[in-house]
Design a protein around this motif. Structure first.
Motif, PDB file in Angstrom:
ATOM      1  N   LEU A  84      38.228  27.129  34.243  1.00 38.44           N
ATOM      2  CA  LEU A  84      39.154  28.081  34.134  1.00 38.44           C
ATOM      3  C   LEU A  84      38.503  28.681  33.269  1.00 38.44           C
ATOM      4  O   LEU A  84      39.626  30.061  33.500  1.00 38.44           O
ATOM      5  N   GLU A  85      38.174  29.377  32.084  1.00 38.97           N
ATOM      6  CA  GLU A  85      37.942  30.584  31.132  1.00 38.97           C
ATOM      7  C   GLU A  85      36.888  31.440  32.086  1.00 38.97           C
ATOM      8  O   GLU A  85      37.001  33.050  31.307  1.00 38.97           O
ATOM      9  N   ASP A  86      36.349  30.948  32.732  1.00 41.56           N
ATOM     10  CA  ASP A  86      35.742  31.999  33.516  1.00 41.56           C
ATOM     11  C   ASP A  86      36.398  32.843  34.514  1.00 41.56           C
ATOM     12  O   ASP A  86      36.095  34.146  34.815  1.00 41.56           O
ATOM     13  N   PHE A  87      37.955  32.248  34.939  1.00 45.47           N
ATOM     14  CA  PHE A  87      38.465  33.434  35.683  1.00 45.47           C
ATOM     15  C   PHE A  87      39.177  34.036  34.937  1.00 45.47           C
ATOM     16  O   PHE A  87      39.540  35.608  35.017  1.00 45.47           O
ATOM     17  N   LYS A  88      39.156  34.035  33.322  1.00 48.45           N
ATOM     18  CA  LYS A  88      39.786  35.407  32.734  1.00 48.45           C
ATOM     19  C   LYS A  88      38.261  36.492  33.109  1.00 48.45           C
ATOM     20  O   LYS A  88      39.360  37.941  32.808  1.00 48.45           O
ATOM     21  N   GLN A  89      37.412  36.537  33.438  1.00 47.58           N
ATOM     22  CA  GLN A  89      36.632  37.922  33.361  1.00 47.58           C
ATOM     23  C   GLN A  89      37.107  38.315  34.770  1.00 47.58           C
ATOM     24  O   GLN A  89      36.462  39.313  35.502  1.00 47.58           O
ATOM     25  N   LEU A  90      37.946  37.917  35.353  1.00 48.33           N
ATOM     26  CA  LEU A  90      38.619  38.462  37.103  1.00 48.33           C
ATOM     27  C   LEU A  90      39.728  39.489  37.184  1.00 48.33           C
ATOM     28  O   LEU A  90      39.423  40.276  37.570  1.00 48.33           O
ATOM     29  N   GLY A  91      38.771  40.321  35.680  1.00 46.72           N
ATOM     30  CA  GLY A  91      39.988  41.107  35.271  1.00 46.72           C
ATOM     31  C   GLY A  91      39.751  42.527  35.840  1.00 46.72           C
ATOM     32  O   GLY A  91      39.807  43.272  35.991  1.00 46.72           O
ATOM     33  N   ASP A  92      37.957  42.386  35.268  1.00 49.38           N
ATOM     34  CA  ASP A  92      37.468  43.450  36.644  1.00 49.38           C
ATOM     35  C   ASP A  92      37.351  43.607  37.648  1.00 49.38           C
ATOM     36  O   ASP A  92      36.786  42.674  38.091  1.00 49.38           O
ATOM     37  N   GLU A  93      38.079  45.443  38.425  1.00 50.18           N
ATOM     38  CA  GLU A  93      38.213  44.936  39.430  1.00 50.18           C
ATOM     39  C   GLU A  93      36.690  44.536  40.771  1.00 50.18           C
ATOM     40  O   GLU A  93      36.491  43.738  41.836  1.00 50.18           O
ATOM     41  N   HIS A  94      35.464  44.713  39.910  1.00 48.49           N
ATOM     42  CA  HIS A  94      34.266  45.086  40.854  1.00 48.49           C
ATOM     43  C   HIS A  94      33.405  42.979  40.665  1.00 48.49           C
ATOM     44  O   HIS A  94      33.619  42.717  41.783  1.00 48.49           O
ATOM     45  N   LYS A  95      34.694  42.755  39.403  1.00 53.32           N
ATOM     46  CA  LYS A  95      33.699  41.263  39.756  1.00 53.32           C
ATOM     47  C   LYS A  95      35.202  40.692  40.491  1.00 53.32           C
ATOM     48  O   LYS A  95      35.193  39.607  41.751  1.00 53.32           O
ATOM     49  N   LEU A  96      36.980  40.873  40.523  1.00 53.43           N
ATOM     50  CA  LEU A  96      37.527  40.558  41.766  1.00 53.43           C
ATOM     51  C   LEU A  96      36.794  40.569  42.774  1.00 53.43           C
ATOM     52  O   LEU A  96      37.157  39.695  43.920  1.00 53.43           O
ATOM     53  N   GLY A  97      36.704  41.303  43.071  1.00 50.71           N
ATOM     54  CA  GLY A  97      36.219  41.875  44.730  1.00 50.71           C
ATOM     55  C   GLY A  97      34.657  41.370  44.880  1.00 50.71           C
ATOM     56  O   GLY A  97      34.684  40.435  46.314  1.00 50.71           O
ATOM     57  N   ALA A  98      33.565  41.235  43.795  1.00 49.54           N
ATOM     58  CA  ALA A  98      32.553  40.425  44.292  1.00 49.54           C
ATOM     59  C   ALA A  98      33.055  38.292  44.142  1.00 49.54           C
ATOM     60  O   ALA A  98      32.307  38.239  45.117  1.00 49.54           O
ATOM     61  N   PHE A  99      33.714  38.594  43.571  1.00 45.79           N
ATOM     62  CA  PHE A  99      34.744  36.955  43.191  1.00 45.79           C
ATOM     63  C   PHE A  99      35.610  36.675  45.174  1.00 45.79           C
ATOM     64  O   PHE A  99      35.345  35.342  45.505  1.00 45.79           O
ATOM     65  N   ARG A 100      35.940  37.606  45.849  1.00 43.48           N
ATOM     66  CA  ARG A 100      36.766  37.534  46.844  1.00 43.48           C
ATOM     67  C   ARG A 100      35.938  37.206  47.840  1.00 43.48           C
ATOM     68  O   ARG A 100      35.913  36.627  48.726  1.00 43.48           O
ATOM     69  N   ALA A 101      34.694  37.619  47.853  1.00 39.75           N
ATOM     70  CA  ALA A 101      33.973  38.164  49.351  1.00 39.75           C
ATOM     71  C   ALA A 101      33.472  36.067  49.337  1.00 39.75           C
ATOM     72  O   ALA A 101      32.673  35.835  49.711  1.00 39.75           O
ATOM     73  N   VAL A 102      32.785  36.298  47.551  1.00 38.02           N
ATOM     74  CA  VAL A 102      32.688  34.354  47.570  1.00 38.02           C
ATOM     75  C   VAL A 102      33.495  33.855  48.457  1.00 38.02           C
ATOM     76  O   VAL A 102      33.223  32.446  48.966  1.00 38.02           O
ATOM     77  N   VAL A 103      34.818  33.698  47.969  1.00 35.92           N
ATOM     78  CA  VAL A 103      35.552  32.606  48.971  1.00 35.92           C
ATOM     79  C   VAL A 103      35.762  32.865  50.069  1.00 35.92           C
ATOM     80  O   VAL A 103      35.645  32.187  50.891  1.00 35.92           O
ATOM     81  N   ASP A 104      35.400  34.541  50.895  1.00 31.83           N
ATOM     82  CA  ASP A 104      35.757  34.500  52.744  1.00 31.83           C
ATOM     83  C   ASP A 104      34.339  34.017  52.573  1.00 31.83           C
ATOM     84  O   ASP A 104      34.131  32.991  53.587  1.00 31.83           O
ATOM     85  N   GLU A 105      33.277  34.046  52.006  1.00 34.83           N
ATOM     86  CA  GLU A 105      31.725  33.921  52.581  1.00 34.83           C
ATOM     87  C   GLU A 105      31.314  32.168  52.168  1.00 34.83           C
ATOM     88  O   GLU A 105      30.419  32.034  53.070  1.00 34.83           O
ATOM     89  N   HIS A 106      31.529  31.520  51.437  1.00 35.22           N
ATOM     90  CA  HIS A 106      31.385  30.110  51.076  1.00 35.22           C
ATOM     91  C   HIS A 106      32.473  29.347  51.301  1.00 35.22           C
ATOM     92  O   HIS A 106      32.491  28.436  52.232  1.00 35.22           O
ATOM     93  N   TYR A 107      33.538  29.715  50.130  1.00 34.48           N
ATOM     94  CA  TYR A 107      34.174  28.884  50.293  1.00 34.48           C
ATOM     95  C   TYR A 107      35.389  28.520  51.448  1.00 34.48           C
ATOM     96  O   TYR A 107      35.937  27.370  52.072  1.00 34.48           O
ATOM     97  N   ARG A 108      35.697  29.020  51.941  1.00 36.14           N
ATOM     98  CA  ARG A 108      36.613  29.100  53.864  1.00 36.14           C
ATOM     99  C   ARG A 108      35.409  28.270  54.373  1.00 36.14           C
ATOM    100  O   ARG A 108      36.422  27.335  54.859  1.00 36.14           O
ATOM    101  N   TYR A 109      34.517  28.309  54.665  1.00 34.74           N
ATOM    102  CA  TYR A 109      32.967  27.587  54.933  1.00 34.74           C
ATOM    103  C   TYR A 109      33.517  25.903  54.574  1.00 34.74           C
ATOM    104  O   TYR A 109      33.043  25.057  55.212  1.00 34.74           O
ATOM    105  N   HIS A 110      33.596  25.938  53.532  1.00 28.25           N
ATOM    106  CA  HIS A 110      33.773  24.845  52.647  1.00 28.25           C
ATOM    107  C   HIS A 110      34.976  24.066  52.973  1.00 28.25           C
ATOM    108  O   HIS A 110      35.204  22.824  53.710  1.00 28.25           O
TER     109      HIS A 110
END
Length: 176
Positions: A84-110
């Motif tokens: 949960l502490e890691d999610f605080k790092q998503l305030g950075d626009e670049h990290k948030l964009g990369a995280f969204r890509a990971v969600v789309d490319e891995h979590y949605r398939y999961h």
């Protein structure tokens, strides 16, 4: 520039397709739903029926994802989770964009494979009973080996996609 195809496609495979597969599986067991599906797949179908089926599919998919969440995130992959502490790092626009890509490319398939792994036993058991009850012993054995193999592979795919999601998301959020 926002990618307009990956997010809608990810939501489609995570929340619509498992529900449609689930409705189809239920239609093999429930005659009334079987009749609705028969109408839905013909030219006699209309926009109202289409919307009704899509809404029920989404609702069923949300329920399937609840079972998937318990099965995979709380039981099978309980050691693989995001801090949960890691999610605080998503305030950075670049990290948030990369995280969204990971969600789309891995979590949605999961989500898709996990929800389908819940539907498959009901679908395959009914198919086996309907179409292979009078088949030769060889055909029955081939069907059941294939069915069990498909279920195992689907569970492994869901597990692997979830682990990839957690590993890549953690790497992004921690800047590693």
């Amino acid at each position: 520039m926002k990618d307009v195809t990956s997010t809608p496609f990810g939501l489609l495979i995570a929340f619509l397709l498992p529900g449609i597969a689930g409705l189809y599986a239920i239609s093999l067991w429930v005659e009334t739903l079987s009749e609705v599906f028969a109408t839905f797949t013909t030219a006699e179908s209309n926009v109202g029926l289409f919307l009704l089926v899509v809404l029920f599919a989404i609702a069923l998919s949300l329920q399937l994802n609840l079972v998937r969440w318990v099965m995979f995130e709380k039981l099978i992959c309980r050691r693989n989770k995001l801090d949960l502490e890691d999610f605080k790092q998503l305030g950075d626009e670049h990290k948030l964009g990369a995280f969204r890509a990971v969600v789309d490319e891995h979590y949605r398939y999961h989500q898709f494979w996990g929800a389908i792994s819940v539907v498959l036993p009901f679908l395959l058991f009914r198919w086996g009973a309907l179409y292979f009850a009078d088949a030769t012993l060889f055909a029955q054995v081939v069907f059941w080996i294939s069915a069990i193999s498909m279920e195992i592979l689907t569970i492994l795919a869901a597990r692997t996609a979830y682990i990839f999601y957690v590993e890549r998301a953690t790497s992004i959020m921690r800047g590693a």
